[in-house]
Design an enzyme around this catalytic site. Structure first.
Site, mmCIF file in Angstrom:
data_model
loop_
_atom_site.group_PDB
_atom_site.id
_atom_site.type_symbol
_atom_site.label_atom_id
_atom_site.label_comp_id
_atom_site.label_asym_id
_atom_site.label_seq_id
_atom_site.Cartn_x
_atom_site.Cartn_y
_atom_site.Cartn_z
ATOM 1 N N GLU A 193 38.752 -49.828 13.672
ATOM 2 C CA GLU A 193 38.951 -48.413 13.952
ATOM 3 C C GLU A 193 37.689 -47.546 13.876
ATOM 4 O O GLU A 193 37.633 -46.578 13.093
ATOM 5 C CB GLU A 193 40.035 -47.852 13.030
ATOM 6 C CG GLU A 193 41.390 -48.495 13.281
ATOM 7 C CD GLU A 193 42.522 -47.892 12.467
ATOM 8 O OE1 GLU A 193 42.254 -46.992 11.632
ATOM 9 O OE2 GLU A 193 43.674 -48.313 12.658
ATOM 10 N N GLU A 206 47.093 -53.494 14.985
ATOM 11 C CA GLU A 206 47.851 -52.844 13.917
ATOM 12 C C GLU A 206 48.980 -52.018 14.504
ATOM 13 O O GLU A 206 48.810 -51.320 15.506
ATOM 14 C CB GLU A 206 46.973 -51.894 13.083
ATOM 15 C CG GLU A 206 46.045 -52.548 12.109
ATOM 16 C CD GLU A 206 45.330 -51.521 11.232
ATOM 17 O OE1 GLU A 206 45.879 -50.408 11.041
ATOM 18 O OE2 GLU A 206 44.229 -51.834 10.751
#
Length: 350
Positions: free
Chosen positions: A171, A277
């Protein structure tokens, strides 16, 4: 513009060399027993990424490397795809010194546990595009320092039977345009020592699948091995963060709608993808239905995914899929439903 021109050449090569990824993925394919197809359903085996603000921290106190029983549980559920987050600052205490022996030993132990249960691991550097709070590509953290640590990791683990690939950064966000150069530097460094393993590359803005085309439209990495898997993340709460309100209700197709921009981008560019995710509260019927529809859509496109999260230390955290008092969480039933598939390689196909 130069990167995009080069990418057009690589894209053309992909039409001919698509089997290269399929060949690599064959190591992750399920043995014929209780389900068919490749391993599309995975989990994040969390714990080693806990307390990232305390570094290096103490294993067993601030963070946890999971014992073998965790791998055994998921193997018993026919889940053999593991994304494993770790923290760069624990692996390398000083940017210009070597990697930590104990952390490398624990990473190898993790891979060994997975190998014992016929599982494949994606090693995930869980650092959000930073080292000690400084952006990769800034004067404090030059690209070469980032490339060097990935070169060391690839050299150490490239031949491990449980290794599926490298998730070079979790991320990245607010990177001031530095992330594409960092990603390319890591890929180049890995390919100096490992031409066989997959490399998972996440986009800027927290790898959000819904926002992918706003910030990552031209994010095309050159890989001489042609084994890049682009990775996005999604959550179903109002601000996309995974911090769900207690009684939040969602549309049953919300997950599909949030992942669709990413899938369409992959199709248009003839690329492979992974949802690294996602997670929903186990007490919410609307969230569980949205998760069910999301996984159905991903499986239709032969795109693997990893649920957030399993492993030690979660307690009764509402997104966790780790059993409580020996009882499976509601999310596990949905994961089980989508294990069988007819896919032979990662998608999506055009």
């Amino acid at each position: 513009m130069e990167r995009r021109s080069l990418s057009l050449l690589f894209r053309a090569a992909r039409l001919i060399a698509g089997l290269s990824i399929a060949g690599c993925l064959s190591v992750a394919q399920a043995q014929p027993n209780e389900h068919t197809g490749i391993d599309l359903i995975g989990i994040n085996m969390s714990g080693a990424n806990f307390a990232p603000h305390i570094t290096p921290g103490k294993v067993g106190t601030n963070y946890f490397y999971p014992e073998e029983k965790y791998f055994k549980y998921y193997a018993s559920k026919n889940i053999r795809l593991i994304r494993f987050p770790f923290i760069w600052e624990r692996l390398q205490h000083d940017l210009y010194k070597g990697v930590n022996f104990d952390q490398m030993r624990l990473l190898k132990r993790t891979l060994d546990f997975a190998a014992n249960h016929n599982q494949k691991v994606i090693l995930d550097m869980h650092n959000y595009g930073r080292y000690k709070g400084k952006l990769i590509g800034s004067p404090q953290v030059p690209y070469e320092a980032y490339a060097t640590v990935w070169r060391k990791l690839a050299k150490a683990f490239k031949n491990h039977p449980a290794l599926l690939g490298y998730d070079i950064m979790n991320e990245p966000h607010s990177t001031d345009g530095l992330w594409p150069g960092a990603a390319q530097a890591a890929v180049d460094a890995i390919r100096e020592v490992d031409m066989d393993s997959l490399i998972f590359v996440e986009g800027d803005r927290w790898a959000s699948t819904f926002h992918w085309r706003y910030v990552n439209e031209d994010f095309l990495i050159n890989d001489p091995a042609d084994k890049i898997i682009y990775e996005g993340h999604l959550y179903l709460d109002k601000d996309f963060s995974g911090r769900y309100a207690k009684d939040e209700v969602v549309d049953p197709m919300l997950g599909v709608e949030r992942v669709r921009p990413f899938v369409e981008w992959l199709k248009e560019n003839n690329l492979k993808g992974f949802l690294g995710e996602y997670g929903v509260p186990g007490h919410s019927e609307s969230m569980l239905l949205a998760m069910d529809n999301l996984l159905g859509y991903l499986n239709e496109n032969c795109m693997p995914s990893a649920y957030w999260a399993g492993g030690p230390g979660w307690g009764k955290y509402v997104l966790a899929v780790e059993p409580v008092d020996g009882k499976d969480r509601p999310q596990m039933e949905i994961l089980q439903k989508h294990i069988s598939n007819s896919c032979t390689e990662y998608g999506p196909e055009q």
